[in-house]
Design a protein around this motif. Structure first.
Motif, PDB file in Angstrom:
ATOM      1  N   LEU A 118       9.067  -3.912   5.922  1.00 36.93           N
ATOM      2  CA  LEU A 118       7.889  -3.787   5.928  1.00 36.93           C
ATOM      3  C   LEU A 118       7.231  -3.985   7.386  1.00 36.93           C
ATOM      4  N   ARG A 119       8.200  -4.175   8.412  1.00 34.70           N
ATOM      5  CA  ARG A 119       7.750  -4.172   9.899  1.00 34.70           C
ATOM      6  C   ARG A 119       6.917  -3.126  10.418  1.00 34.70           C
ATOM      7  N   GLN A 120       7.056  -1.966   9.847  1.00 31.64           N
ATOM      8  CA  GLN A 120       6.168  -0.740  10.326  1.00 31.64           C
ATOM      9  C   GLN A 120       4.873  -0.843   9.796  1.00 31.64           C
ATOM     10  N   ARG A 121       4.343  -1.761   9.027  1.00 30.70           N
ATOM     11  CA  ARG A 121       2.901  -1.853   8.428  1.00 30.70           C
ATOM     12  C   ARG A 121       2.090  -2.550   9.607  1.00 30.70           C
ATOM     13  N   ALA A 122       0.876  -1.662  10.108  1.00 28.15           N
ATOM     14  CA  ALA A 122       0.120  -2.261  10.997  1.00 28.15           C
ATOM     15  C   ALA A 122      -1.327  -2.700  10.448  1.00 28.15           C
ATOM     16  N   PHE A 123      -1.915  -2.090   9.421  1.00 26.46           N
ATOM     17  CA  PHE A 123      -3.067  -2.299   8.877  1.00 26.46           C
ATOM     18  C   PHE A 123      -2.873  -2.196   7.422  1.00 26.46           C
ATOM     19  N   THR A 124      -3.907  -2.840   6.826  1.00 28.10           N
ATOM     20  CA  THR A 124      -4.003  -2.805   5.316  1.00 28.10           C
ATOM     21  C   THR A 124      -5.528  -2.483   4.841  1.00 28.10           C
ATOM     22  N   ALA A 125      -5.796  -1.672   3.973  1.00 27.83           N
ATOM     23  CA  ALA A 125      -6.985  -1.580   3.395  1.00 27.83           C
ATOM     24  C   ALA A 125      -6.860  -1.716   1.873  1.00 27.83           C
ATOM     25  N   VAL A 126      -7.866  -2.763   1.390  1.00 28.83           N
ATOM     26  CA  VAL A 126      -7.682  -2.874  -0.328  1.00 28.83           C
ATOM     27  C   VAL A 126      -9.301  -2.403  -0.455  1.00 28.83           C
ATOM     28  N   CYS A 127      -9.225  -1.714  -1.436  1.00 27.23           N
ATOM     29  CA  CYS A 127     -10.354  -1.205  -1.948  1.00 27.23           C
ATOM     30  C   CYS A 127     -10.550  -1.728  -3.383  1.00 27.23           C
ATOM     31  N   THR A 183      -4.590   0.480  -2.674  1.00 26.60           N
ATOM     32  CA  THR A 183      -4.360  -0.118  -1.810  1.00 26.60           C
ATOM     33  C   THR A 183      -3.729   0.915  -0.761  1.00 26.60           C
ATOM     34  N   LEU A 184      -3.971   0.904   0.683  1.00 22.24           N
ATOM     35  CA  LEU A 184      -3.350   1.726   1.553  1.00 22.24           C
ATOM     36  C   LEU A 184      -2.880   0.812   2.669  1.00 22.24           C
ATOM     37  N   TRP A 185      -1.471   1.153   3.195  1.00 23.97           N
ATOM     38  CA  TRP A 185      -0.992   0.474   4.238  1.00 23.97           C
ATOM     39  C   TRP A 185      -1.008   1.591   5.468  1.00 23.97           C
ATOM     40  N   PHE A 186      -1.420   1.317   6.599  1.00 25.04           N
ATOM     41  CA  PHE A 186      -1.178   2.223   7.911  1.00 25.04           C
ATOM     42  C   PHE A 186      -0.090   1.919   8.501  1.00 25.04           C
TER      43      PHE A 186
END
Length: 409
Positions: A118-127, A183-186
């Motif tokens: 999961l190291r590539q994940r930089a940001f999270t958005a939870v709607c 949920t989105l991960w960027f």
């Protein structure tokens, strides 16, 4: 597919715990449409007491057209994240998913990049798509340090934050009902971009740029095991449970010789992959659905549109309530499905707090409206897909763009 306008968050200052709570980011109608997609298509999730719907799963089950409601939301969320965190680099969406946490679900302290994969994940958005306190209890998002220290979910609100350990967080146990989020991960790494992989999958599964056929939007169930929700040595089929808690039941169809389809000897759940009817009380709806997932989508669409359908009926009938009932009391027997109905109420909760003035005539209209809704989304998808493939990205394509050709042009 509308989304309410919201001001972008201000850029974060250096040294802050980088998180923002954006209130009213999604419109109520957008939340309801995404809820419809999830309750129509979701499968048993990646951890206990979780149900999930991913974009590849939609494509694989003949529901690629249901990606369309996600497109404007994904774009606006990416813009919000880029603005909030002053991104001076390309940002890619690594994952988009609808996730519901049911009774018993929780997660301890962690960051969203805390595993090697999961190291590539930089940001999270939870709607948040439904309301804490009204639709479920528990499920509060808490942060270990900084402000805001916790988020009480309200439908339409979004929380965005960095995926590293400056935003270590947990989610309290859900004690009642179903907590639903988009949920989105960027990521900064294009190798993990979700879009090219998804587009490749779409082009292989259902589209091929052919005109829309009558049955092109009919969903195709995944493996039955994906719909089995296990809980404390018991369980239920998600499709069966979703239908049952709304007052419906699955019934066998009738073949051309007027004989009921025989139950499968080894696994009755297999019947949900075959033509079925829907019942309610002593009535059985006349229409035969292609499979249980098809029937479930129509039920969920009816539930989504019930107030609108009731209003139309009252307008056309002048409030008399006299309608033609499109049902029979002798068409198809109730399917002997091994589902723990008490458990499904415990896990998903009930919808008794929502008054539905049910009429079969409304449901009959919902079938037609669902078909029109699905056909329109499928038409748009087939129109947009060639342009998406050429760009290797999924985004809003203006109808006046020279690359877009609509029917009749």
């Amino acid at each position: 597919m509308s989304a309410a306008a919201a001001s972008p968050p201000p850029p974060a200052a250096a040294g802050e715990h980088l998180r923002f709570h954006l209130r009213g980011f999604l419109s109520p109608e957008t939340c309801k449409e995404l809820e419809f997609v999830h309750r129509s298509c979701g499968t048993a999730g990646y951890r206990p007491s979780v149900v999930s719907t991913s974009l590849p799963h939609l494509a694989a089950t003949g529901c690629g057209h249901l990606l369309l409601p996600f497109v404007p939301v994904r774009e606006r969320l990416r813009d919000a994240v880029e603005s909030a965190f002053s991104c001076h680099f390309d940002l890619f969406i690594e994952f988009t998913g609808l996730i519901s946490w049911c009774k018993g679900a929780s997660i301890g302290w962690h960051s969203d990049d805390n595993k090697p994969y999961l190291r590539q994940r930089a940001f999270t958005a939870v709607c948040y798509l439904n309301d804490h306190g009204k639709d479920y209890k528990g499920g509060i998002l808490q942060f270990q340090d900084g402000e805001p220290s916790f988020i009480t979910p309200v439908a339409g609100d979004v929380v965005i934050y960095t995926a590293d350990n400056s935003n270590t967080h947990c989610v309290d146990e859900v004690t009642e009902g179903e907590r639903l989020t988009l949920t989105l991960w960027f990521t900064r790494d294009s190798a993990y971009d979700e879009d090219p992989k998804l587009l490749s999958f779409l082009s292989q599964t259902s589209l091929n740029y052919e005109p829309v056929h009558q049955s092109s939007y009919i969903p195709l169930p995944a493996s039955d095991i994906m719909y089995w929700f296990a809980y404390d040595h018991s369980g239920f089929d998600v499709r069966c449970a979703r239908v049952h808690i709304l007052g419906f039941s699955f019934h066998s169809s009738i073949d051309e010789d007027n004989k009921s389809v025989a139950p499968a000897e080894d696994d009755p759940i297999e019947l949900l992959g075959k033509p079925v009817r829907l019942g309610r009380g002593d009535d059985v709806f006349d229409k035969v659905f292609a499979n249980g997932l098809h029937a479930l989508q129509v039920v969920q669409f009816y539930y989504w549109k019930a107030p609108e359908l009731s209003a139309k009926r009252k307008q056309t009938s002048g409030g008399s309530g006299t309608v033609c009932c499109p049902v029979s009391q002798s068409r198809g027997t109730k399917l002997p499905l091994p589902c723990n109905h008490g458990l499904e109420q415990t896990i998903f909760g009930s919808h008794k707090n929502v008054e539905i003035d049910f009429e079969w005539s409304d449901f009959e209209l919902a079938v037609s409206m669902w078909e029109n809704y699905s056909e329109e989304l499928q038409r748009k998808l087939l129109t947009f897909l060639p342009y998406w493939l050429s760009s290797e990205a999924i985004f809003i394509v203006s109808s006046c763009s020279p690359q877009v050709r609509t029917e009749g042009n």
